[in-house]
Design a protein around this motif. Structure first.
Motif, PDB file in Angstrom:
ATOM      1  N   LEU A  26     -20.707 -16.928  54.310  1.00  0.00           N
ATOM      2  CA  LEU A  26     -20.194 -16.846  52.615  1.00  0.00           C
ATOM      3  C   LEU A  26     -20.896 -15.947  52.279  1.00  0.00           C
ATOM      4  N   GLY A  27     -21.840 -15.481  52.007  1.00  0.00           N
ATOM      5  CA  GLY A  27     -22.706 -14.588  52.141  1.00  0.00           C
ATOM      6  C   GLY A  27     -22.325 -13.354  52.615  1.00  0.00           C
ATOM      7  N   ARG A  28     -22.205 -13.305  54.376  1.00  0.00           N
ATOM      8  CA  ARG A  28     -21.795 -12.137  54.810  1.00  0.00           C
ATOM      9  C   ARG A  28     -20.747 -11.513  54.680  1.00  0.00           C
ATOM     10  N   THR A  29     -19.642 -13.023  54.672  1.00  0.00           N
ATOM     11  CA  THR A  29     -18.187 -12.442  54.441  1.00  0.00           C
ATOM     12  C   THR A  29     -17.939 -11.752  52.897  1.00  0.00           C
ATOM     13  N   ILE A  30     -18.903 -12.312  51.752  1.00  0.00           N
ATOM     14  CA  ILE A  30     -18.676 -11.238  50.727  1.00  0.00           C
ATOM     15  C   ILE A  30     -19.257 -10.176  50.914  1.00  0.00           C
ATOM     16  N   ASP A  75     -16.127 -11.459  40.114  1.00  0.00           N
ATOM     17  CA  ASP A  75     -15.328 -13.153  39.442  1.00  0.00           C
ATOM     18  C   ASP A  75     -16.029 -13.809  40.776  1.00  0.00           C
ATOM     19  N   ILE A  76     -16.465 -13.856  41.762  1.00  0.00           N
ATOM     20  CA  ILE A  76     -16.964 -14.853  42.887  1.00  0.00           C
ATOM     21  C   ILE A  76     -17.528 -15.979  42.344  1.00  0.00           C
ATOM     22  N   ARG A  79     -22.370  -2.234  43.574  1.00  0.00           N
ATOM     23  CA  ARG A  79     -21.903  -3.045  43.299  1.00  0.00           C
ATOM     24  C   ARG A  79     -23.170  -4.060  43.961  1.00  0.00           C
ATOM     25  N   VAL A  80     -24.243  -4.628  43.209  1.00  0.00           N
ATOM     26  CA  VAL A  80     -24.824  -5.182  43.245  1.00  0.00           C
ATOM     27  C   VAL A  80     -24.424  -6.376  42.144  1.00  0.00           C
ATOM     28  N   PHE A  81     -23.310  -6.354  41.378  1.00  0.00           N
ATOM     29  CA  PHE A  81     -23.160  -6.614  40.389  1.00  0.00           C
ATOM     30  C   PHE A  81     -21.878  -8.223  41.019  1.00  0.00           C
ATOM     31  N   GLU A  82     -21.733  -8.070  42.148  1.00  0.00           N
ATOM     32  CA  GLU A  82     -21.065  -8.526  42.848  1.00  0.00           C
ATOM     33  C   GLU A  82     -21.340  -9.735  43.666  1.00  0.00           C
ATOM     34  N   VAL A  83     -22.984  -9.537  44.411  1.00  0.00           N
ATOM     35  CA  VAL A  83     -23.730 -10.008  44.854  1.00  0.00           C
ATOM     36  C   VAL A  83     -24.437 -11.028  44.229  1.00  0.00           C
ATOM     37  N   ALA A 110     -22.435 -13.795  42.211  1.00  0.00           N
ATOM     38  CA  ALA A 110     -21.570 -14.749  42.996  1.00  0.00           C
ATOM     39  C   ALA A 110     -23.375 -15.411  43.186  1.00  0.00           C
ATOM     40  N   MET A 111     -23.987 -15.209  42.427  1.00  0.00           N
ATOM     41  CA  MET A 111     -25.249 -15.399  43.486  1.00  0.00           C
ATOM     42  C   MET A 111     -26.108 -17.112  42.033  1.00  0.00           C
ATOM     43  N   GLY A 112     -25.655 -16.107  40.624  1.00  0.00           N
ATOM     44  CA  GLY A 112     -25.447 -16.817  39.716  1.00  0.00           C
ATOM     45  C   GLY A 112     -24.690 -18.695  39.570  1.00  0.00           C
ATOM     46  N   TYR A 113     -23.013 -18.090  39.949  1.00  0.00           N
ATOM     47  CA  TYR A 113     -22.273 -18.766  40.158  1.00  0.00           C
ATOM     48  C   TYR A 113     -22.706 -20.352  41.151  1.00  0.00           C
ATOM     49  N   ILE A 114     -23.525 -19.593  42.543  1.00  0.00           N
ATOM     50  CA  ILE A 114     -23.569 -20.986  43.379  1.00  0.00           C
ATOM     51  C   ILE A 114     -25.048 -21.423  42.729  1.00  0.00           C
ATOM     52  N   LEU A 115     -26.062 -20.591  41.765  1.00  0.00           N
ATOM     53  CA  LEU A 115     -27.062 -21.907  40.919  1.00  0.00           C
ATOM     54  C   LEU A 115     -26.429 -22.332  40.194  1.00  0.00           C
ATOM     55  N   SER A 116     -25.622 -22.348  39.333  1.00  0.00           N
ATOM     56  CA  SER A 116     -24.582 -22.844  38.997  1.00  0.00           C
ATOM     57  C   SER A 116     -24.146 -24.516  39.353  1.00  0.00           C
TER      58      SER A 116
END
Length: 382
Positions: free
Chosen positions: A142-146, A217-218, A271-275, A278-284
């Protein structure tokens, strides 16, 4: 001026579109007959999952008037076409071979007779990622694809894009200030000024870096787990909505393919806002499972190596994003108390903010950092 800003940036009313109107529009503009429809939850648009008379399923999406009055929807559709090699929504042309169908009103609204725009998409069959447990190999993929999508979005022509919605990083300060009366009710550790200062520093640090399109909004509801190949282990149950979250499904033997949906919040920013988002929503969604986050970031870093300045603002970007989500959510509930989706999201986001403050940036970076960055944070030298 305050009320005007809220109506435009924070709370944009959804288009008015009944099932009967949707059926009429598909018949008129697409020569399609609807057999069955189901309205899906959404923030500021109207969306139906539609089964056509021939058995095909499509998504009918009505975009609000703010999108109708600009070229931004054209940019979004054009961007989706450039990403056709990925598993993203595919627009379906109408009978005139146009991908965007203006739906006119009997009267002008905000200087525009178009009350909304309709876009039809191919249906992406599968389950939402929400509250699903998956192996580490999935998170790396998933990280690679994003990162690959982010890399390709960096090549997209951004001309004609003017949208500055309430979620955009460049709108954060105005959005939070416009909802500042909601802030005390959140009961979170930082002050309003602390959050605004963190955001100002983020934007100042990133100012030298170029901007590009990002999905923005990933989250676990915009990642669709596609059906497994024959013989593999499929996750039990269906999609999980925020209003009925249960124990995460155990699918540790299941390494599925996936798609990314909902490019409505396409944003022109760094670009850093994308990752970071996404990381924030993964933690959640994964109950602060840092090993999962580490595998995700390793996958991302295999394609995009962030500069140290970019890496160092990830934690504060996540924090500010969730605070902003809470103030917008509180304002939305004030205006629309029946919005149960937003109420549940608000509860979850408040828990995330409390946990971020409990863990702190050093633990966060130590858990996810790679190579020198990780060594520096874990040794306490940053």
């Amino acid at each position: 001026e305050y009320k005007s800003y809220l109506s435009i940036m924070v709370y944009t009313p959804k288009p008015s579109c009944t099932p009967e109107e949707m059926r009429h529009d598909l018949r008129r503009y697409y020569s399609m007959e609807v057999e069955h429809e189901k309205e899906l939850g959404s923030y500021d648009d109207v969306m139906y999952r539609v089964t056509l008379s021939g058995g095909t399923t499509v998504i009918a999406k009505y975009y609000n008037i703010r999108m109708a009055a600009t070229q931004d929807l054209t940019c979004i559709v054009r961007t989706l076409l450039t990403l056709e090699s990925y598993n993203v929504p595919k627009p379906i042309p109408n009978s005139s071979l146009e991908l965007i169908t203006p739906i006119e009103s009997d009267k002008y609204q905000d200087g525009c007779k178009v009350k909304c725009n309709l876009v039809l998409f191919e249906y992406m069959k599968g389950d939402m990622l929400a509250q699903t447990k998956l192996p580490c190999s999935f998170w790396f993929k998933l990280g690679r694809t994003i990162a690959e999508i982010s890399r390709d979005l960096g090549k997209v022509d951004t001309r004609g894009f003017t949208r500055m919605h309430s979620w955009a990083p460049e709108s954060v300060e105005n959005t939070i200030i416009s909802c500042k009366e909601c802030f005390p009710a959140l009961g979170i550790p930082p002050s309003l000024e602390d959050i605004l200062e963190k955001h100002r520093k983020i934007m100042a640090d990133l100012a030298p870096y170029p901007k590009q399109f990002i999905h923005s909004d990933i989250n676990e509801y915009n990642i669709i787990i596609t059906p497994p190949a024959e013989g593999s282990v499929a996750p039990p149950g269906g999609s999980v909505a925020p209003s009925n979250i249960t124990t995460p499904r155990n699918t540790s033997n299941y390494d599925p393919d996936f798609g990314i949906i909902d490019f409505n919040d396409l944003t022109l920013t760094h670009r850093v806002f994308e990752v970071a988002h996404a990381m924030g929503y993964i933690l959640s969604s994964q109950a602060f499972d840092y090993p999962v986050l580490n595998h995700f970031y390793r996958g991302y870093s295999s394609i995009i190596q962030l500069e140290k300045t970019e890496f160092d603002v990830i934690f504060d970007i996540i924090l500010v994003r969730f605070v902003m989500s809470c103030v917008i959510g509180t304002k939305t509930i004030t205006l629309d108390p029946s919005n149960l989706y937003t109420k549940k999201c608000l509860e979850i986001n408040l828990v995330v903010i409390q946990r971020l403050f409990k863990d702190g940036p050093q633990l966060f970076y130590c858990k996810i950092g790679q190579n020198e960055n990780r060594k520096n944070y874990c040794s306490g030298s940053n």
